[in-house]
Enzyme design. Structure first.
Site, PDB file in Angstrom:
ATOM      1  N   GLU A   1       0.867  -1.173   0.000  1.00  0.00           N
ATOM      2  CA  GLU A   1       0.000   0.000   0.000  1.00  0.00           C
ATOM      3  C   GLU A   1       0.902   1.221   0.000  1.00  0.00           C
ATOM      4  OE1 GLU A   1      -3.565  -0.954   2.797  1.00  0.00           O
ATOM      5  OE2 GLU A   1      -3.032   1.154   2.981  1.00  0.00           O
TER       6      GLU A   1
ATOM      7  N   ASP B   1      -5.752  10.425   9.315  1.00  0.00           N
ATOM      8  CA  ASP B   1      -4.489   9.866   9.777  1.00  0.00           C
ATOM      9  C   ASP B   1      -4.030  10.472  11.093  1.00  0.00           C
ATOM     10  OD1 ASP B   1      -3.496   7.901   7.794  1.00  0.00           O
ATOM     11  OD2 ASP B   1      -3.850   9.580   6.425  1.00  0.00           O
TER      12      ASP B   1
END
Lengths: 269, 402
Positions: free
Chosen positions: A49, A60
């Protein structure tokens, strides 16, 4: 079949859980990324990824926010990230690469231009954190035509109806966010996650990966017992941050961490 | 333009044409939908509406006056300027109209904790104020840079019992505070209500905040009819996220004879690149849960904005404004720091009213527009907030230490 589907079939036949590392492209500097991708594959990564850095990574936690800032300090663009995938593909035509990022860089490039460029570079799947299926009506047909898998997230807050909606649009695999929170901030409860995975599997035949809270070999092994894939991001990104002033050592050091996870996952079988 | 039924917007998914929507992470889709359902239920509920109206009257002090600035109008030598005095609201700005609405909703949804982002601190103060009144735990996210610029509002929020959390990521201003509030919300969705301060964010926020702020335009419309016997010829309001502007504009959208001007912050000038004018000089993109005009670079990264007024220092704008721009119903323009500052001084000296620097952008545009209009024309300007909070900024620019 896409590289992602083929890879999961192979793993399933061998009775293994996929290990999916996440790193931000261009962190801490662009030259590190392609060698790092190869080193991760050598250490046992089944898919990669690759984070596309964004100025406002709302989902995040601090580790990946800082990774994005380090990459953006070098002016890393979506075009450059695609070029890194293209370079990676020169030596590795088998390991699936999934881009993970936010919608705006794709919006600015244009959906069709992005889809063409991503397919040409050898991208297999795209996770767009802030693009739920409800808003993806325009881009999904383009992805389908280019054989790019749209990987969607499911979360502890997803209702049964949402699980159905999301799985109906998803391709490649489904990414279960194991915590209520941002990346790398909390420890997931494995019993709860196991129950949620059962609910998801009742709806879809796609493989289900677990991420957002897996930080070491022990937790990787624990989740590998019932997930089809274990996704590890912040722990690797923190390792990259530690070595930011010695970038040449990053591929080796991150690979060592992954190898521990791989061994713990395989050992428990 | 005549065939648009404004009441049809947004659609069920929160879209204003191509703008708006719900561009958020999966974890928030459930909670945002829960909010949409609660708002649909309570927004029309007679008890809710009655409680909201009562609070606006008795706690906020509404209706706010529509004041004929006769001396200033005379000096400008054109249209008659009327000021919608949102500066006279409790806490000194229009922000409280919305925080009361959302806090009442939070209470009904059983949330015990509220969070908010703030730039200048006005929305933070308005949130901390209603949290104190309703006994809700309150956390305010504020960019480290803004905390430095707006120390008095920070202290005010703390006096009200709120925790003010400095945000050190990104550019350390309003957009980063919003990112951080979203991150908090993802983690605390069970017991927390996120009070967004403007007409941006995922659906239903742009429509919900607009509805709470539309009291401004409903009052102004009625007051104008009552005081002058007719509707205004033009409306002017400043636009950061755009809540005071939408609040004024929305009840007039069907009135074709009423021109509307939204005024963005041109900072040091649009050509300098140092500004906060996405509608005038940006382009469409996706940020903070909605598609709208943004300040962004060629790779889709959000760029830093600049304005003398912290409340306009935001790289996006409410999606309904983006749509109203595209369909041509509202004209968007921009005013520089210097022009806004000049208007601040003018209104203070000529009318004895000290406007917020945000509102001074609207006043500066009105000063440009009024002389081009007939002397019996009516121009309504939204005086969205009072200028006390900006005294230190103004003094510093003049080399004075207060």
């Amino acid at each position: 079949m896409s590289r992602i589907g083929a890879r999961f079939d192979t793993l399933k036949a061998a009775g293994r859980t996929a290990l999916i590392p996440f790193v931000t492209a261009g962190d801490p500097k662009p030259a590190v990324t392609v060698p790092l991708m190869h080193a991760m594959v050598a250490a046992g990564a089944d898919l990669i990824e690759l984070g596309v850095p964004f100025s406002d990574p709302m989902a995040d936690g601090p580790a990946i926010q800082l990774a994005d800032e380090r990459a953006l300090a070098h002016g890393v663009t979506l075009h450059q990230v695609l070029d890194m995938v293209r370079q990676f593909r020169e030596q590795d035509d088998a390991t699936p690469v999934v881009l993970m990022g936010y919608l705006n860089p794709i919006e600015v490039m244009g959906y069709a231009a992005f889809t063409d460029a991503a397919a040409a570079a050898g991208v297999d799947g795209v996770i767009t954190v802030d693009l739920p299926p409800e808003e993806a009506g325009e881009i999904l047909p383009l992805f389908r035509e280019a054989a790019i898998d749209p990987v969607f997230l499911l979360a502890p807050t997803s209702s049964r109806q949402r699980i159905e909606t999301v799985c109906a649009s998803a391709g490649g695999f489904v990414y279960y966010v194991s915590i209520k929170g941002v990346t790398g901030t909390r420890r997931p409860d494995s019993t709860e996650v196991q129950q949620r995975l059962a609910q998801i599997r009742a709806v879809t035949d796609l493989p289900v990966g677990v991420g957002f809270g897996i930080r070491d070999a022990e937790s990787a092994a624990r989740f590998a017992e019932f997930a089809d894939a274990v996704i590890v991001g912040s722990a690797l990104v923190n390792r990259i941050a530690e070595f930011a002033d010695r970038p040449d050592e990053i591929p080796q050091s991150v690979a060592a961490l992954l190898r521990e996870m791989r061994q713990a996952m395989d050992g428990d079988r | 333009m005549t065939d648009i039924n404004y009441a049809d917007f947004p659609d069920a998914g929160g879209h204003f044409g191509p703008y708006g929507g719900r561009f958020i992470a999966e974890t928030l889709m459930g909670p945002v939908d829960e909010l949409r359902q609660a708002y649909e239920r309570y927004g029309q509920d007679p008890d809710f509406v009655a409680e909201f109206d009562r609070d606006l009257r008795q706690y906020v002090g509404r209706p706010s006056p529509l004041y004929h600035a006769e001396r200033w109008s005379r000096e400008l030598g054109g249209a008659q300027i009327y000021l919608k005095r949102e500066d006279l609201n409790h806490t000194g700005a229009h922000k409280v109209n919305n925080t009361i609405g959302q806090a009442l909703l939070a209470k009904r949804m059983g949330k015990r904790r509220v969070i908010a982002e703030t730039g200048a601190g006005q929305h933070g103060v308005a949130t901390a104020t209603v949290a104190a009144r309703f006994g809700l735990e309150c956390v305010i996210y504020m960019g480290e840079e803004d905390i430095r610029r707006q120390a008095i509002n920070v202290y005010r929020m703390r006096l009200l019992g709120a925790e003010v959390v400095p945000v050190t990521s990104g550019s350390r201003t309003l957009k980063d505070a919003m990112n951080e509030a979203m991150r908090d919300w993802v983690t605390t969705v069970d017991d927390t209500f996120y009070i967004i301060g403007t007409v941006a964010g995922p659906h239903p926020y742009p429509a919900m905040v607009r509805d709470f702020q539309a009291i401004i335009g409903r009052e102004a419309r009625e007051q104008c009819l009552q005081q002058t016997g007719r509707l205004p010829d033009a409306l002017v309001a400043c636009v950061g996220g755009g809540s005071n502007a939408i609040g004024l504009f929305h009840p007039f959208l069907e009135d074709e004879g009423v021109a509307m001007y939204g005024v963005e912050a041109a900072g040091e000038g649009l050509e300098s690149g140092c500004h906060a004018a996405p509608l005038c000089a940006g382009r469409p993109g996706v940020l903070h849960g909605n598609r709208t005009y943004l300040m962004e670079d060629n790779d889709g990264q959000i760029i830093e904005t600049h304005s003398i007024s912290a409340g306009l220092d935001y790289p996006g704008v409410g999606p309904e404004h983006a749509w109203l721009k595209d369909i041509g119903r509202v004209q968007y323009t921009a005013i520089t720091d210097d022009q806004a500052l000049a208007a601040f001084h003018t209104l203070t000296r000529v009318e004895g009213i000290m406007p917020a620097l945000e509102s001074s952008h609207a006043l500066a545009w009105a000063a440009t527009l009024a002389p081009t209009m007939e002397s019996d024309a009516i121009l309504v300007v939204n005086l969205s907030g009072r200028g006390d909070k900006d005294i230190h900024t103004v003094a510093a620019l003049e080399g004075i230490e207060v």
